[in-house]
Design an enzyme around this catalytic site. Structure first.
Site, PDB file in Angstrom:
ATOM      1  N   THR A 148       1.081  -0.853   0.202  1.00  0.00           N
ATOM      2  CA  THR A 148      -0.385   0.140   0.372  1.00  0.00           C
ATOM      3  C   THR A 148       0.873   1.295  -0.044  1.00  0.00           C
ATOM      4  O   THR A 148       0.564   2.597  -0.736  1.00  0.00           O
ATOM      5  CB  THR A 148      -1.051   0.137   1.349  1.00  0.00           C
ATOM      6  OG1 THR A 148      -1.589  -1.275   1.525  1.00  0.00           O
ATOM      7  CG2 THR A 148      -1.570   1.187   0.753  1.00  0.00           C
ATOM      8  N   CYS A 193      -5.732  -8.112   4.950  1.00  0.00           N
ATOM      9  CA  CYS A 193      -5.017  -7.475   3.647  1.00  0.00           C
ATOM     10  C   CYS A 193      -3.888  -7.511   3.673  1.00  0.00           C
ATOM     11  O   CYS A 193      -2.720  -7.761   2.448  1.00  0.00           O
ATOM     12  CB  CYS A 193      -6.396  -6.900   3.039  1.00  0.00           C
ATOM     13  SG  CYS A 193      -6.827  -7.581   2.080  1.00  0.00           S
ATOM     14  N   PHE A 194      -3.348  -7.854   4.763  1.00  0.00           N
ATOM     15  CA  PHE A 194      -1.424  -7.148   4.767  1.00  0.00           C
ATOM     16  C   PHE A 194      -1.082  -6.048   3.842  1.00  0.00           C
ATOM     17  O   PHE A 194      -0.030  -5.952   3.993  1.00  0.00           O
ATOM     18  CB  PHE A 194      -1.257  -7.745   4.673  1.00  0.00           C
ATOM     19  CG  PHE A 194      -1.540  -9.279   4.705  1.00  0.00           C
ATOM     20  CD1 PHE A 194      -2.153  -9.742   5.573  1.00  0.00           C
ATOM     21  CD2 PHE A 194      -1.609 -10.787   3.941  1.00  0.00           C
ATOM     22  CE1 PHE A 194      -2.668 -11.128   5.813  1.00  0.00           C
ATOM     23  CE2 PHE A 194      -1.812 -11.785   3.758  1.00  0.00           C
ATOM     24  CZ  PHE A 194      -2.517 -12.134   4.899  1.00  0.00           C
ATOM     25  N   CYS A 195      -2.056  -4.765   4.357  1.00  0.00           N
ATOM     26  CA  CYS A 195      -1.322  -3.560   3.881  1.00  0.00           C
ATOM     27  C   CYS A 195      -1.290  -4.123   2.118  1.00  0.00           C
ATOM     28  O   CYS A 195      -0.668  -3.746   1.470  1.00  0.00           O
ATOM     29  CB  CYS A 195      -0.368  -2.754   4.346  1.00  0.00           C
ATOM     30  SG  CYS A 195      -0.294  -3.018   5.649  1.00  0.00           S
ATOM     31  N   ASN A 196      -1.760  -5.122   1.152  1.00  0.00           N
ATOM     32  CA  ASN A 196      -1.303  -5.437   0.486  1.00  0.00           C
ATOM     33  C   ASN A 196      -2.400  -5.552  -0.728  1.00  0.00           C
ATOM     34  O   ASN A 196      -3.244  -6.287  -0.862  1.00  0.00           O
ATOM     35  CB  ASN A 196      -0.306  -6.031  -0.211  1.00  0.00           C
ATOM     36  CG  ASN A 196      -0.272  -6.412  -1.829  1.00  0.00           C
ATOM     37  OD1 ASN A 196      -0.698  -6.208  -2.412  1.00  0.00           O
ATOM     38  ND2 ASN A 196       0.817  -6.943  -2.208  1.00  0.00           N
TER      39      ASN A 196
END
Ligand SMILES: *Cc1c(COP(=O)(O)O)cnc(C)c1O
Length: 843
Positions: A137, A425-428
């Site tokens: 992100t 979503c683990f920053c993705n």
């Protein structure tokens, strides 16, 4: 790199590449983990304990000053710049190190300083910013800066990216045609390793990119292709467990965060700039202390320093953190044997790869008893090639009927087993979207349905909004893989567990059963046939013994208050007063640690064994704990005599709570009972008016330290119903102790289960209450409130019965007496009259 370690000799039950003795030495540096199984290396790695001793030793024996003042400190920092470059197989003649606060700041710095076009107003040649959709992100946000600089913004899909870099650039002609360099530049950003699933993108393709392998993409977007390509490699995830060899692969810019390599220090990262590309970073606007050769304070005149790092590092660099990097490097080299290619990072890379490969294999084969598969894997490689895959596995779990198990539900169970993983979503968002096959419209719909990044909405219409990520570090062993698989089988997948065959060279390795025991979970494993049989037996017993009372009326069975947040209940015998914030004295006290943070049962299950008793005649609260003399505190302590303290209470940190310390005697008593030093008992001050979060009809309800609402109602019929659904033969709670786990204030009983979920209001005796919604549950209900022991139930069954929605009990707020009387007392055995208002659609 020659040869392959594809099938190395079996070494131990702990690691495929590091021998048992060394592995034990490594893990002995992480004893602070205790029972915790840390599988979140991609979020941050953990520092070894010996590192802190070395850093401490360095800082207490040297005098470090501001590097602008002190030549010695400055030299130390310069030395560390070359150590960093050496780590990446290069040197100051090739690359320059610029210290930043981390990857994100390094990324921003490049785009801010990058010259997309020599003339920013030349709309015909604006230059381009090209990024892979599957970036972190932090990269996506760069397009805002690039757009401000008029660059064309272009994004590439995972498939298009791989296709282009694997095809040699067709057209070299433009280079000759335009002779020399054009004055528009294109910046491409992509990750060396995906933070989503550990896929490694090709990094041996820099020349191909510079030669224009993406030009056809630019053409498609009607962009000029006579441009110079620059590559910004996001290496944050890659360098944490891999060797980046900058003598072989030469991106123009590389960024990283050091906590992902060493675990310590945080707040420090680096941008590595290829010296031959540095002139394109010339548009940085701001200048700060140390970055200029001359600046006039009254006139717009300044000259930036010539050295690249001097012109890009604003202010004083975090010199103590930088100096600690020396210990970080030294320490890693001492701690980890170089068994692969005689290289530290290669060894870590292989070690973590094999752990993840093992987990991947087990998850792939995992099946329910009915033969349905139990996992959906979100990978872009199948672990056959270490050049394409790092030590990460990302997946979701399926129920026996094929429906998804939400990641939040998984997270609660993992918490219960003391396993740290990342969910969501683990920053993705790009990778998440691609693997969950959600369209932009669907994502927006989910957002409108109330799902935002980082929340607990794990399923929308049965579809997952995120996943589970497991990532390994050098300190992990195969025991951690086994622990996780055991937990999954225990909670979600009833199956015949095949223990992986690992050659046991040392016979004192811990088995799955040991791993389970060390979680202090006393419920057995339910995946063996024998236990399945027992279950059927127990099902029959449940049906025979639990005949619900025939009772057409609804009665108030019990009233309980929890004077100290997270401690035991005080059950009321006849009646209790309703105050402004709920029941009088309910959650009015809390225990805080020496850092001011509230202690809860999640951290210390023994808290439930502290039993407060309130005596209204004597005006005291007495605390009881098995084996200790009780201690009493007055109910009417004068606040002004007490030390005032402000503290932060988890979940409500945005509104700090005002409180009064209750003195040393009770603080010491509690510290000794819970075996934690420096605990304090705090009473919420009466003028602290916390307000219920969810506003209803504009009026606001005052809250005590309970988290969400004034009262929590539990229906015993629903508890009995749940009890009948729990098929774990070793879960031995009777209905009373099962009820107590839910820590309700108002316990009612009636004939039908789950009826309370449809109520809008209710009248108990003379008092009217409004229903504020269902109470979300976490692993706290897995603590037996009479013994402090942890179990897997009833959370597992709640989740199964309500399709992953962990809700049990309803929140109430007080509306007032119905008959206009001033009576504020709620009496046990009072009749309960529910009100169901069908046209209220707000719930
Ligand atoms: C962690 C990470 C980042 C962000 O790093 P920060 O330390 O939060 O700035 C960016 N990209 C990737 C691939 C990462 O793994």
């Amino acid at each position: 790199m020659s040869g392959s370690y594809e099938d190395p000799p079996e070494m131990s039950t702990l690691s495929q590449v590091i021998d048992h003795e060394h592995m034990i030495k490594i893990t002995s540096n992480f004893t602070r983990l205790g029972d915790r199984c840390y599988l979140e290396n991609a979020g941050a790695t953990l520092y070894p304990q010996c590192l802190l001793a070395n850093v401490h030793e360095d800082l207490v024996s040297n005098v470090y000053m501001n590097p602008h003042t002190d030549k010695y400190t400055k030299d130390c920092i310069e030395q560390i710049r070359s150590t960093i470059l050496k780590h990446f197989s290069t040197d100051p003649s090739q690359y320059t190190v610029i210290f930043t606060s981390g990857t994100t700041q390094a990324l921003k710095l490049v785009v801010e300083a990058f010259q997309f076009s020599a003339d920013i107003h030349d709309i015909k040649n604006p230059g381009s910013f090209v990024y892979l959709r599957d970036n972190h992100t932090s990269v996506l946000g760069l397009r805002e800066i690039a757009a401000d600089k008029n660059a064309d913004i272009i994004h590439l899909s995972h498939e298009d990216f791989l296709a282009a870099v694997n095809t040699p650039a067709r057209n070299y002609a433009w280079k000759d045609k335009f002779k020399g360099r054009s004055d528009t530049n294109t910046l491409l950003v992509y990750p060396a390793q995906s933070n989503f699933n550990g896929f490694k993108y090709p990094i041996d393709c820099m020349d191909n990119i510079r030669n224009g392998c993406f030009n056809s993409h630019l053409k498609k977007h009607l962009c000029k292709i006579n441009c110079n390509w620059y590559v910004l490699l996001d290496a944050a995830s890659f360098v944490s467990t891999n060797k980046l060899d900058l003598s072989k692969t030469q991106p123009d810019f590389v960024c990283m965060s050091f906590y992902k390599i060493f675990g310590y220090p945080t707040g420090l990262g680096a941008l590595l700039v290829k010296n031959s590309s540095h002139d394109v970073l010339c548009q940085k606007k701001y200048f700060g202390g140390g970055t200029v050769d001359i600046v006039l304070s009254t006139e717009d005149f300044h000259v930036k320093r010539k050295h690249l790092h001097e012109s890009l590092e604003d202010g004083t660099v975090p010199f103590l953190s930088i100096i600690s990097l020396k210990q970080c490097f030294d320490n890693m080299h001492k701690l980890i044997p170089k068994t692969i290619y005689d290289d530290l990072m290669e060894t870590i890379s292989y070690h973590t790869f094999y752990l993840a490969k093992d987990l991947y294999g087990q998850l792939k084969d995992l099946q329910h008893l009915n033969g349905n598969k139990a996992t959906v894997l979100y990978m872009d490689s199948d672990f056959t090639d270490i050049k394409k895959q790092g030590g990460t596995v990302t997946f979701n779990l399926l129920r026996e009927d094929g429906s998804y198990i939400g990641y939040a539900e998984f997270q609660h169970m993992a918490d219960l087993f003391n396993i740290s993983v990342r969910t969501g979503c683990f920053c993705n968002s790009g990778s998440c979207q691609r693997h969950l096959s959600a369209s932009n419209k669907e994502l927006k719909d989910m957002y409108r349905a109330g799902h935002v990044c980082g929340d607990e909405v794990d399923l929308v219409d049965g579809r997952p909004t995120g996943a589970i990520r497991v990532s390994f570090g050098y300190f992990n062993t195969f025991n951690d893989v086994d622990k996780l698989i055991t937990m999954i089988c225990r909670c979600f997948v009833k199956t015949k567990l095949k223990q992986p065959k690992r050659i046991a060279m040392i016979n004192n390795h811990r088995t799955i059963v040991d791993a389970l025991k060390s979680n202090r979970l006393y419920n057995g494993i339910t995946h063996s046939h024998k236990i399945m049989k027992e279950q059927e037996f127990f099902n029959n017993i449940h049906e025979a013994q639990d005949v619900p009372q025939v009772n057409s009326k609804i009665v108030l069975k019990e009233v309980a208050i929890f004077p100290i947040k997270s401690c035991g209940a005080f059950k009321i015998r006849s009646s209790w007063k309703i105050g402004q914030k709920g029941f009088e004295y309910d959650r009015e006290w809390m225990i805080i640690k020496d850092n001011g943070v509230c202690l809860t049962q999640k951290q210390n299950a023994r808290m439930c064994l502290i039993r407060p008793k309130i005596d209204l005649q004597l005006r005291t609260m007495t605390l009881h704990f098995k084996g200790r003399t009780p201690v009493a505190i007055p109910l009417d302590q004068k606040p002004h005599k007490l030390k005032e303290s402000t503290f932060c209470h988890s979940k409500v940190c945005t509104d700090t709570v005002q409180g009064y310390d209750c003195g040393d005697e009770v603080a010491d008593w509690i510290s000794e009972a819970l075996e934690i030093s420096y605990l304090r008992l705090i009473r919420q001050s009466s003028d602290d008016n916390r307000v219920q979060k969810k506003k209803h009809d504009g009026d606001q309800k005052l809250l005590s330290l309970s988290n969400q609402a004034q009262f929590l109602l539990i229906n015993k019929a629903t508890v009995r119903w749940l009890g009948n659904k729990i098929h774990d033969p070793l879960f031995t709670d009777d209905i009373e102790s099962l009820t107590d786990r839910f820590r309700g204030n108002i316990i009612i009983d009636m004939e039908s289960e789950l009826a309370e979920r449809d109520w809008n209001k209710l009248i108990i005796g003379n008092h009217e209450f409004r229903v504020e919604g269902l109470c979300p549950r976490c692993q706290m209900v897995c603590i037996n409130q009479h013994t402090g022991e942890k179990t897997v139930e009833p959370l597992r069954t709640i989740s199964e019965q309500f399709a992953g929605k962990l809700r049990f009990g309803i929140y109430l707020s007080y509306l007032g007496p119905v008959d206009g009387s001033k009576d504020r007392y709620l009496k046990i055995h009072a009749p309960v009259k529910p009100i169901i208002n069908d046209d209220d659609i707000s719930r």
